[in-house]
Motif scaffolding. Structure first.
Motif, PDB file in Angstrom:
ATOM      1  N   PHE A 707       0.843  -1.202   0.000  1.00 35.73           N
ATOM      2  CA  PHE A 707       0.000   0.000   0.000  1.00 35.73           C
ATOM      3  C   PHE A 707       0.872   1.244   0.000  1.00 35.73           C
ATOM      4  O   PHE A 707       0.688   2.168  -0.791  1.00 35.73           O
ATOM      5  N   GLY A 710       2.430   1.805  -3.199  1.00 34.18           N
ATOM      6  CA  GLY A 710       1.458   2.350  -4.146  1.00 34.18           C
ATOM      7  C   GLY A 710       1.384   3.858  -4.017  1.00 34.18           C
ATOM      8  O   GLY A 710       1.392   4.589  -5.011  1.00 34.18           O
ATOM      9  N   ILE A 711       1.316   4.335  -2.768  1.00 35.56           N
ATOM     10  CA  ILE A 711       1.248   5.792  -2.565  1.00 35.56           C
ATOM     11  C   ILE A 711       2.502   6.450  -3.127  1.00 35.56           C
ATOM     12  O   ILE A 711       2.444   7.467  -3.814  1.00 35.56           O
ATOM     13  N   LEU A 713       4.338   5.367  -5.473  1.00 30.85           N
ATOM     14  CA  LEU A 713       4.235   5.341  -6.932  1.00 30.85           C
ATOM     15  C   LEU A 713       3.404   6.505  -7.444  1.00 30.85           C
ATOM     16  O   LEU A 713       3.784   7.203  -8.391  1.00 30.85           O
ATOM     17  N   LEU A 714       2.277   6.721  -6.767  1.00 25.80           N
ATOM     18  CA  LEU A 714       1.395   7.807  -7.199  1.00 25.80           C
ATOM     19  C   LEU A 714       2.110   9.148  -7.076  1.00 25.80           C
ATOM     20  O   LEU A 714       2.049   9.986  -7.982  1.00 25.80           O
ATOM     21  N   ILE A 715       2.792   9.323  -5.943  1.00 23.75           N
ATOM     22  CA  ILE A 715       3.494  10.599  -5.749  1.00 23.75           C
ATOM     23  C   ILE A 715       4.539  10.791  -6.838  1.00 23.75           C
ATOM     24  O   ILE A 715       4.679  11.877  -7.413  1.00 23.75           O
ATOM     25  N   ILE A 717       4.485   9.543  -9.822  1.00 24.97           N
ATOM     26  CA  ILE A 717       3.829   9.868 -11.094  1.00 24.97           C
ATOM     27  C   ILE A 717       3.455  11.336 -11.149  1.00 24.97           C
ATOM     28  O   ILE A 717       3.728  12.046 -12.119  1.00 24.97           O
ATOM     29  N   PHE A 718       2.820  11.798 -10.052  1.00 21.99           N
ATOM     30  CA  PHE A 718       2.375  13.193 -10.075  1.00 21.99           C
ATOM     31  C   PHE A 718       3.552  14.154 -10.117  1.00 21.99           C
ATOM     32  O   PHE A 718       3.522  15.162 -10.813  1.00 21.99           O
ATOM     33  N   ALA A 719       4.574  13.812  -9.369  1.00 18.83           N
ATOM     34  CA  ALA A 719       5.751  14.679  -9.377  1.00 18.83           C
ATOM     35  C   ALA A 719       6.358  14.735 -10.768  1.00 18.83           C
ATOM     36  O   ALA A 719       6.730  15.789 -11.267  1.00 18.83           O
ATOM     37  N   ILE A 721       4.829  14.214 -13.639  1.00 18.05           N
ATOM     38  CA  ILE A 721       3.981  14.993 -14.538  1.00 18.05           C
ATOM     39  C   ILE A 721       4.111  16.464 -14.222  1.00 18.05           C
ATOM     40  O   ILE A 721       4.170  17.303 -15.109  1.00 18.05           O
TER      41      ILE A 721
ATOM     42  N   VAL B 214      -0.268  17.291  -4.361  1.00 19.92           N
ATOM     43  CA  VAL B 214       0.164  15.977  -4.811  1.00 19.92           C
ATOM     44  C   VAL B 214      -0.121  14.928  -3.749  1.00 19.92           C
ATOM     45  O   VAL B 214      -0.672  13.862  -4.023  1.00 19.92           O
ATOM     46  N   SER B 218      -2.661  11.819  -4.069  1.00 14.70           N
ATOM     47  CA  SER B 218      -2.171  10.455  -3.919  1.00 14.70           C
ATOM     48  C   SER B 218      -2.925   9.729  -2.818  1.00 14.70           C
ATOM     49  O   SER B 218      -3.323   8.578  -2.979  1.00 14.70           O
ATOM     50  N   ALA B 222      -5.174   6.498  -3.267  1.00 10.53           N
ATOM     51  CA  ALA B 222      -4.792   5.281  -2.560  1.00 10.53           C
ATOM     52  C   ALA B 222      -5.937   4.791  -1.683  1.00 10.53           C
ATOM     53  O   ALA B 222      -6.238   3.600  -1.641  1.00 10.53           O
ATOM     54  N   PRO B 232      -1.491  -1.240  -6.908  1.00  8.22           N
ATOM     55  CA  PRO B 232      -1.074  -2.236  -5.903  1.00  8.22           C
ATOM     56  C   PRO B 232      -1.846  -2.165  -4.592  1.00  8.22           C
ATOM     57  O   PRO B 232      -1.276  -2.500  -3.562  1.00  8.22           O
ATOM     58  N   PHE B 233      -3.085  -1.720  -4.610  1.00  6.45           N
ATOM     59  CA  PHE B 233      -3.846  -1.654  -3.356  1.00  6.45           C
ATOM     60  C   PHE B 233      -4.801  -2.839  -3.249  1.00  6.45           C
ATOM     61  O   PHE B 233      -5.777  -2.797  -2.526  1.00  6.45           O
TER      62      PHE B 233
END
Lengths: 724, 505, 545
Positions: A707, A710-711, A713-715, A717-719, A721, B214, B218, B222, B232-233
């Motif tokens: 988990f 995953g967070i 990863l999202l950060i 991605i956003f960073a 972009i 951001v 996120s 999530a 991956p959640f």
């Protein structure tokens, strides 16, 4: 104006096909009804063919050739393939009418012969259907006014040939052609009927393919298959299909491709190997299809397209390669096959080789005709077709006689005959006459026809002199093998086989036939229970001897008439035909001016005949001892006997590699490369899957870790972009 | 406020629906405490409540109860097309689950509390899809989640069930925390918790995206990702679905998961359309879609447990739905909504049919499914149909929505052709495991030919689901219209607030 | 829209599918077979009749909301669904239904054999297939008595799937919308999958799965291309009113063409992509092989023709040449593989690969004749391969499951009618004049040779070579055809087959009927050409005449 007489040219070929179908139905009413229907259909067709002579202003052929198609058929407007603008039609011109008559009448005689010959066989419904179907297709081929329809008949006869060669499809050893155990280059040279049929079909198919490509090439420019349209286009504009093809360099190739069809069907080198093995069929079939009619289709084809090419180009250079090819292949084939005929012991095979050889002559005639386009096209043309006619008659006669001989002696080998001239008088004299015609001994028809071919070759000059010489040598060989054949059968002492038959009038025909290797395959044609040596040596039933004696008579008649008027009239007829298509050509046979070739060929034929006479009639010269004692001659004998090894080379080059190669490709490629994809693809998925499964551990801490990842990863991605 | 006025024009449909369901739940509990524990009664009451609720929602959708207006001012709830669409989907799932639970609970005590919990979960889900306020969303989220934990662990004596419940709870709690944190960050940035207020121009003065934004993005993604089963959640999902009673898995995978897409759509398309968040969140969704599809479908390939296969299938389908979100167009949302509607029936049907078969054969192993096709009548057919629909074969509903999803990706201005290709490859991979189940049921020889029992409740549920699957597949027009209307009206709300989609050229 | 004939032709078999199941359950297998036969016959006649109404016949049905519009953006429409029959789709669709109709009756004795064989296999795993012996159940079925409910439901399943499959194939051919086309294309996959999986031979589970997997991946490739076309053209309709025409795909065009060509070549089993075919066709129950092989796989050719005329604004000899070469390779490869086979059905399967090469080649020529020939080839291959698979089935049923050619020989003595029909089938296959095979093949070759002799393009020499190779491949066809004929029907009859008898008329009549059609179309090709050519001549890319 349409009139119902226009229906006749159609009926000529529809009647036998319909008759064949009808005979299948009639078979329900019994064998006799079926036979009658089949034979009558053939007779009607022959009569209709003859009636064509009287159809309209046909003889003498003038500028008003009758070209018929369905459009003028009793006012019917039906067309064949309307959307493609293709019509079904028939062409009634001297060439087709003459050939149609030859085909129809020879066919009829052989149908009559079949009544006796095939008596007692099983599956006769199939036989008669196929025979009638053959006759119909052959006439369709001859009478067509377009390539496509011609091709229908062309393949139709091919199929009948295949099916009738393999008529005895159970493939018992007695029906095989060739001597069991024969092999050259490790290729067995004895074939079952179905094998021989298949071989014939596939080999002629090779030629047919060339033919099809050729006509489609012409079609690509002319947009028509119709002969008349093709001629009209030639005369209509200087920018026509022929010049267009020529401009892309495809004119001669297309012509030679079309000739390829003729090579296949007429068993010319290099596609000649199927015909000797086609002798596995019933002898009546060999007589009809593999001697008198179908094999001449190639000659007919060359005779049909040859004038077209001559009409297309007045300059010799354009068409010269084509005609030279035809002539050269013809002359070479004539020689090639004649050498093989010299050494064969199987009667039908001798005749088969001889057929190939004689057709080679015809090709030579048609070929040399075109080598000097303007001067004497008609001469060679007429000679070729005259030989076609005379060969059809005498070869059909020879086969029919051979059929009876094989039947009565229970052996297909000449060495197992001998001394038969006393026992079978009618057969002997008939066969003698047609045989002399084959040997080109005057005054029989074969002499005149062959010699005018040689004369034409002589006239053509240039390269044709070589071919002329080849033709001369061949005529020597021809006379030799004819006398050898006649001598072996009718003169000399009776063979053991015949003595046994003579003494054994009852019981099974030949108790040892099944055991002795030489005679197991001997009983070709002895399917009928009441013949075949059972009753000793006796003359053929009437239904059989009448047809072949008629043919012998016709051979004599033509032989007498030829020098007086027949040949010249034929020439004039063809001349007017050619003139109609714009080929200025005058028939120019002059026996005096052509004295040289005629006397040369006669002399050589006589020499050949004399050697044959010494060796096999008088038997003062033991040729087999001579050959065996001399290693050079013996290897020549082997060479000829094994067909110049061409047959085995073909098997080694084409049949075996394809058979083995297909298995190799299947085992090495299909099963090793293609099939595993089926297994590999899923197992790839499985591999990915099991990796992914490993992530799934079942431990909560790791889930929470994921988990967090995953967070992250999202950060990321956003960073990422955001920076962009 | 006078009572009639309260209901005037049936603007209070969501309230009415929740009230009806709540009453039904209390009646069930009451009857249970009075000693009336018959499953049939509980089933009847809950199904009746669901059906009435569904009828009300559909009445609104079809226009018999007045038009659907859209979000009004500052309210915590919005009655727009999205809420109705998702409401319908949730209720269909709940009805199906309730119908089949009657028989499924035969050997499990406390059936009535199961139904009460089912209703509570449904209420939570319905509230979630109607919420337009971040706090309300969180409340509804918890309302939905808490009963579902209990449902997951409903088989008290079953080790796996308990373990599943614990896992689910732990992860969800974590997710709730993260989500709440994300929401608070949004509040920090925008100063409001109402989604539609954030739309107002005043809050969109900032340009570019700040690190806080951001983080907010996120965390929200999530948090939702847990319920959306986005990789991956997704880790808890196979374990939880396998451990939970299979009917509950149906509810989890179709009902609660479906419901979560509604706030997701609102937050991302409305809230994050605000310039404070102006960033290409679509790409994040595209990545999540890709991961979910790939992991879900590939991982399922070698599973031997049918419930796990269906769990992974659920993950994969979450990925498909995200394709439409990533496309960022009204067309994409149409496709996603359409697929959510279809997915609700397909997945529920699959899980319920599997539930029945598993209960009858005693194991959820693939080998236990051998030859079931010859031993039962309805369940294998329903399972086959739903699996084929999930695999995207015509003439079943899944076919259409998949075509629309891939089409929307290709047509997206974001050049998501690669996502469509990935989706198509995944769709191809997925049929491998779907058909594996079918093959086991029909092609393989059974150990015994004895017939297996099918109860009427299951039969009715499966037949209804199958009819919806085939019916939508054969004549998809109305459903597509529904999805399309929803998506376009949703987009017109955004555009009426003079917002265009962020970062879409 | 006279009587909605086209809609009837598709909908009625679909509606009849569950009824067929019911009929089989209540009235037995014979009733179900006749029922399916009647339904398909009616549909066939509906199609045949529709061709007499006009060319083309077009029916339009609203299926989707036509426009999904919104305030800001107009959403692309899927468009309306129509059914369209013209000179190109008519030969395809009618051939499919004719074969289906024939196969419906044929299925009765064959499936009796197959189903009772399966029952025996499943009940008594140890019982082996012993030649010629009839189980008690089969003998009972033979008399039409006392079918157990289980057998009846098996028959019901078979005929229901059979009807669905038939309708799916025809639906594909009559579609006017890319999505509709894809819909039916996939729709036919499912019933055929189940038919193989349920009633097939060998490891039927794996094989049916492979079949589905590979054809599905082809379909998905095609779908991608369709979606791209629809996105660019904002329209999915490719025939009838409001149809797309040559959408400007720009750089996408090669990819779209690639997707369509490769996707459909999987269906057509072009060499390299033929992986699934030999298994599926060999192991499917034989009536289904008779549908799979000639009817279904050729549909790929139909779609390629439609897509080329849709996408290519002008003739593309470069693409065409590549396709033609692939076609020729397919011809040879399939033919040579057929030579190496011992299983008679697998032999026919490879032969189908080879025959598809002709269709591919014809399309590749991008000439009017080539396209016409390709369409005609579908018809001729349909009848010929239909005959041959059914003949194989007759042998299987009558000789107790015999499939290995090694074990055969001399069968024409015992099965004269079958042998005659087989011969006609083979003649059709090898493009023998007086059968329809020739009528298609000369058109195909004519197309290639027109390209080859045009003399204009630099490619013409390649075209010439490729075309001649294509013609030569007919020798391979003739070789395996005649050799198979010889090995199966000629020669000595093995002792084990001496008691083989002709099959029932349920099996013979369809075969004889197809043989008659083969010859009829060979002699009167105008029956097809006159309908086909006017359409082919109006195809949008300017083809060589």
């Amino acid at each position: 104006m349409a009139s119902c007489t226009d229906l006749i040219p159609f009926l000529v070929w529809i009647v036998p096909i319909g008759g064949g179908a009808l005979s299948v139905l009639a078979a329900r009413a019994g064998g006799t009804a079926r036979n009658i229907v089949a034979v009558v259909a053939s007779l009607v067709s022959a009569l209709l063919a003859t009636s064509l002579f009287f159809l309209g202003d046909f003889a003498p052929y003038t500028t008003t050739g009758r070209i018929l198609d369905v459009q003028t058929l009793c006012g019917a407007q039906a067309t064949w393939i309307a959307a493609l603008n293709l019509r079904a039609g028939v062409l009634v011109d001297p060439l087709t009418v003459v050939l149609a008559n030859v085909v129809a009448w020879v066919s009829f005689l052989i149908m009559v012969y079949s009544l006796g010959y095939m008596k007692g066989e099983r599956n006769l419904t199939r036989y008669y259907f196929l025979m009638d179907f053959f006759i119909g297709n052959m006439l369709l081929l001859v009478m067509s006014d377009n390539f496509l329809q011609l091709f229908l008949g062309w393949e139709g006869v091919g199929y009948c040939s295949y099916a009738l060669i393999g008529f005895w499809h159970t493939d018992e050893e007695k029906y095989w052609v060739g001597t069991p155990g024969d092999q050259s280059l490790n290729v067995p040279e004895a074939y079952s009927p179905t094998h021989a049929g298949m071989k014939a079909f596939i080999m002629t198919r090779a030629g047919d393919i060339a033919f099809l490509v050729g006509i489609l090439l012409i079609f690509a420019y002319s947009r028509t298959f119709n002969f008349v349209s093709l001629y009209n286009q030639l005369h209509g504009s200087s920018n026509n299909w022929a010049t267009s093809l020529s401009s892309v360099g495809l004119f001669v190739p297309s012509a030679i491709l079309i000739f390829g069809g003729a090579i296949g069907k007429s068993a010319q080198f290099p596609l000649h190997e199927w015909l000797p093995d086609a002798m596995a069929g019933p002898t009546s079939v060999s007589a009809l299809i593999h001697a008198a009619t179908m094999v001449n289709a190639g000659v007919f084809l060359v005779g049909t397209v040859g004038p077209l090419y001559v009409a297309a180009f007045s300059t010799l250079s354009e068409v010269y390669p084509f005609f030279l090819t035809v002539a050269a292949i013809g002359a070479f084939t004539a020689f090639l096959a004649a050498t093989q005929a010299m050494v064969s012991d199987e009667l039908k095979k001798v005749l088969a080789y001889s057929t190939v050889s004689q057709i080679g002559y015809m090709m030579l005639g048609l070929g040399v005709a075109g080598l000097s386009v303007t001067s004497n096209f008609d001469f060679g043309f007429t000679a070729g077709f005259f030989h076609l006619i005379s060969q059809a008659l005498f070869k059909a006669g020879l086969f029919m006689c051979a059929g009876w001989l094989i039947h009565v002696t229970g052996s297909k080998y000449m060495s197992e005959m001998g001394g038969l001239r006393k026992d079978l008088k009618i057969t002997f004299y008939s066969m003698l006459i047609v045989g002399l015609s084959l040997a080109a001994i005057p005054p029989f028809s074969g002499f005149w026809s062959k010699d005018s071919i040689l004369a034409a070759a002589n006239q053509a000059g240039g390269a044709a002199y070589v071919l002329f010489a080849l033709g001369l040598i061949t005529s020597l060989i021809t006379a030799f093998y004819t006398f050898r054949m006649l001598g072996l059968i009718f003169w000399g002492p009776k063979s053991e086989n015949l003595q046994r038959i003579g003494s054994n009038h009852v019981g099974s025909s030949n108790p040892n036939a099944q055991e002795s290797p030489t005679t197991t395959a001997a009983a070709a044609g002895t399917g009928s229970e009441d013949h075949g040596g059972k009753h000793g040596l006796h003359e053929a039933p009437r239904s059989m001897w009448i047809p072949y004696s008629i043919l012998a008579g016709v051979t004599v008649a033509i032989g007498v008439a030829a020098p007086i008027f027949l040949e010249r009239d034929l020439g004039d007829l063809f001349s007017s035909y050619l003139t109609y298509w714009g080929i200025t050509s005058v028939y120019s046979l002059n026996y005096l001016s052509d004295l040289l070739p005629i006397s040369l060929s006669l002399a050589l034929a006589l020499i050949g005949a004399y050697i044959g006479y010494l060796g096999y009639i008088k038997r003062s010269l033991n040729l087999s001892v001579l050959v065996k004692s001399n290693s050079f001659l013996y290897s020549g004998y082997k060479f000829f006997y094994h067909r110049w090894y061409l047959n085995s080379i073909y098997y080694r080059l084409f049949a075996y590699p394809v058979e083995k190669g297909s298995r190799w490709l299947f085992e090495k490629f299909e099963e090793k490369v293609i099939d595993p994809i089926n297994i590999e693809a899923p197992s790839f998925g499985g591999a990915v899957s099991s990796i992914l499964r490993r992530i799934q551990t079942g431990i909560e801490e790791e889930y929470i870790f994921a988990f967090g990842l995953g967070i992250a990863l999202l950060i990321i991605i956003f960073a990422y972009i955001g920076q962009i | 406020m006078a009572f009639p006025a309260f209901f005037s024009g049936f603007e209070a449909v969501p309230l009415l629906v929740t009230m009806i369901m709540a009453v039904a739940a209390f009646v069930i509990i009451l009857l249970s405490s009075l000693g009336l524990r018959a499953r049939t009664v509980s089933t009847g009451i809950s199904v009746a409540a669901f059906v009435i609720s569904l009828a009300l929602l559909l009445g609104k959708v079809l226009g018999y109860l007045g038009p659907i207006l859209g979000p009004q001012g500052n309210s915590v709830f919005a009655q727009d097309w999205i809420s109705y669409l998702f409401g319908v989907a949730i209720l269909i799932v709940s009805i199906l689950v309730a119908l089949s639970s009657e028989d499924f609970l035969a050997n499990i005590p406390n059936a009535s509390s199961f139904f009460a919990l089912l209703i509570f979960t449904t209420i939570g889900s319905v509230l979630l899809v109607f919420s337009t306020d971040l706090l309300m969303i969180f409340v509804a989220w918890e309302l939905m989640s808490i009963p579902s934990y209990v449902l997951t662990g409903f088989k008290k004596k079953d080790q796996e069930s308990n373990e599943a419940a614990v896992k689910y709870f732990l992860i969800s709690a974590f997710a709730s925390a993260v989500l709440l944190y994300g929401i608070s960050l949004i509040y920090v940035i925008t100063g409001t918790t109402n989604i539609y207020q954030i739309l107002s121009p005043a809050s969109s003065s900032a340009s570019g995206i700040t690190p806080i934004a951001v983080l907010a993005l996120s965390f929200v993604i999530a948090g939702f990702g847990i319920k959306l089963s986005a990789v991956p959640f997704h880790m808890w999902i196979p374990d939880a679905y396998q451990g939970a009673p299979t009917v509950v898995s149906a509810l989890l995978s179709a009902g609660t998961k479906g419901a979560t897409f509604a706030p997701a759509a609102r937050i991302f398309f409305v809230l994050f359309a605000g310039s404070a968040f102006q960033t290409d969140w679509s790409t994040a969704f595209a990545v999540l879609a890709l991961l979910s599809m790939t992991v879900g479908n590939f991982a399922a390939l070698t599973q031997r447990s049918v419930t796990r296969i269906l769990a992974y299938s659920s993950i994969g389908h979450g990925g498909y739905i995200l394709i439409g979100f990533a496309a960022g167009t009204a067309y994409g949302l149409t496709a996603s909504f359409f697929h959510i509607l279809n997915y609700a029936t397909m997945q529920t049907c699959a899980f319920l049919a599997a539930a029945l078969i598993i209960r009858e054969v005693g194991k959820d192993d693939l080998l236990a499914f051998d030859g079931v096709g010859r031993r039962m009548r309805i369940a294998p057919i329903a399972l086959t149909l739903s699996l084929l629909a999930l695999g995207g074969f015509p003439p079943l509903n899944g076919f259409w929505s998949k075509v629309f999803l891939f089409y929307s990706a290709i047509g997206s201005p974001l050049n998501l052709g690669w996502l469509a290709i990935a989706g198509i490859i995944n769709s191809f991979v997925s049929i491998a495991f779907y058909l594996r189940i079918v093959k086991h049921m029909y092609v393989d020889q059974p150990q015994s030919f004895s017939k297996l029992f099918e109860s009427n409740g299951f039969r009715v549920a499966l037949i209804i689901a199958s009819l919806i699957i085939v019916g939508t597949g054969v004549y998809p027009g109305p459903v597509i219209q529904f999805a399309s209307t929803t998506a376009t009206s949703f987009f017109s709300q955004i555009s009426s607030a003079s917002h265009v989609l962020p970062a879409i050229p | 829209m006279v009587y909605a004939l086209l809609l009837q032709a598709i909908i009625i078999p679909i509606i009849a599918a569950p009824i067929a199941y019911y009929v089989a359950r209540t009235m037995g297998s014979r009733a179900a077979a006749w029922f399916s036969f009647a339904v398909l016959l009616y549909s066939t006649i509906a199609l045949l009749y529709s061709t007499t109404i006009g060319n083309p016949v077009y029916e339009l049905y609203p299926w989707f909301p036509h426009q999904l519009s919104s305030g800001t953006s107009t959403l692309s429409t899927i468009g309306n669904f129509g059914l369209y029959i013209d000179g190109i789709s008519a030969p395809f669709s009618i051939t499919i239904y004719i074969i289906c109709t024939a196969a419906a009756l044929y299925s009765l004795p064959y499936m009796r054999h197959r189903i009772s064989e399966q029952e025996r296999e499943s009940t008594f795993a140890t019982i082996q297939r012993d030649g010629g012996t009839f189980s008690e159940t089969e003998a009972e079925q033979e008399r039409g008595e006392r079918e157990s409910p289980r057998l009846r439901s098996r028959f019901g399943l078979y005929f229901a799937l059979f009807l669905l499959y038939s309708a799916g194939m025809v639906g594909t051919v009559l579609s006017t919308n890319l999505i509709e086309l894809y819909f039916f294309f996939e729709f036919m996959l499912i019933p055929s999958y189940f038919l193989i999986a349920e009633f097939g031979y060998g490891s039927r589970g794996r094989i049916s799965f492979m079949y589905l997997l590979w054809t599905h991946i082809g379909a998905l490739l095609m779908l991608l291309s369709f979606l791209a076309i629809g996105t660019v053209g904002n329209n999915f309709v490719f025939l009838g009113s409001g149809a797309l025409h040559a959408p400007s795909l720009g750089n996408l065009l090669p990819w779209v063409i690639f997707g369509i060509v490769v996707g459909l070549f999987v269906k057509l089993a072009a060499v390299g992509l033929h992986i699934w075919l030999p298994y599926a066709h060999a192991e499917a129950p034989t009536p289904i092989s008779a549908l799979l092989s000639p009817a279904m796989i050729g549909i790929g050719g139909y779609i390629i023709i439609r897509m080329f005329t849709l996408l290519l604004p002008e003739a593309y000899p470069e693409i065409g040449l590549g396709i033609a070469i692939w076609g020729v390779l397919t011809m040879f490869y399939g033919g040579i593989m057929a030579l190496a086979q011992d299983d008679i059905k697998r032999l026919f399967a490879y032969s189908s690969v080879s025959q598809m090469g002709y269709i591919i080649f014809g399309i590749g020529t991008t000439t009017q004749h080539g396209i016409e020939g390709a369409v005609f080839q579908f018809v001729s291959h349909g009848t010929a391969k239909g005959i041959l698979f059914m003949v194989a089935g007759i042998i299987i049923v009558q000789a107790g499951g015999l499939r290995s050619i090694k074990g055969m020989g001399g069968l024409s003595q015992r099965l004269p009618i079958t042998a005659t029909c087989a011969m006609i089938g083979f003649l059709g296959l090898m493009g023998f004049p007086e059968t329809n095979g020739f009528q298609s093949e000369w058109l195909i070759f004519s197309g290639g040779l027109q390209q080859g002799s045009s003399g204009a393009g630099p490619l013409s020499n390649y075209w010439l070579l490729v075309s001649i190779l294509a013609v030569i491949s007919t020798i391979v066809t003739a070789a395996y055809s005649l050799w198979t004929m010889k090995r199966v029907f000629f020669g000595r009859l093995p002792e084990s087959l001496s008691q083989v008898k002709e099959g029932s008329w349920y099996m013979l009549a369809p075969v004889i009927f197809l043989a008659a059609v083969t010859i009829l179309l060979g002699v009167l090709p105008g029956l097809i050409d006159n309908y086909l050519v006017p359409t082919a001549s109006t195809l949008t890319p300017p083809l060589l005449p």
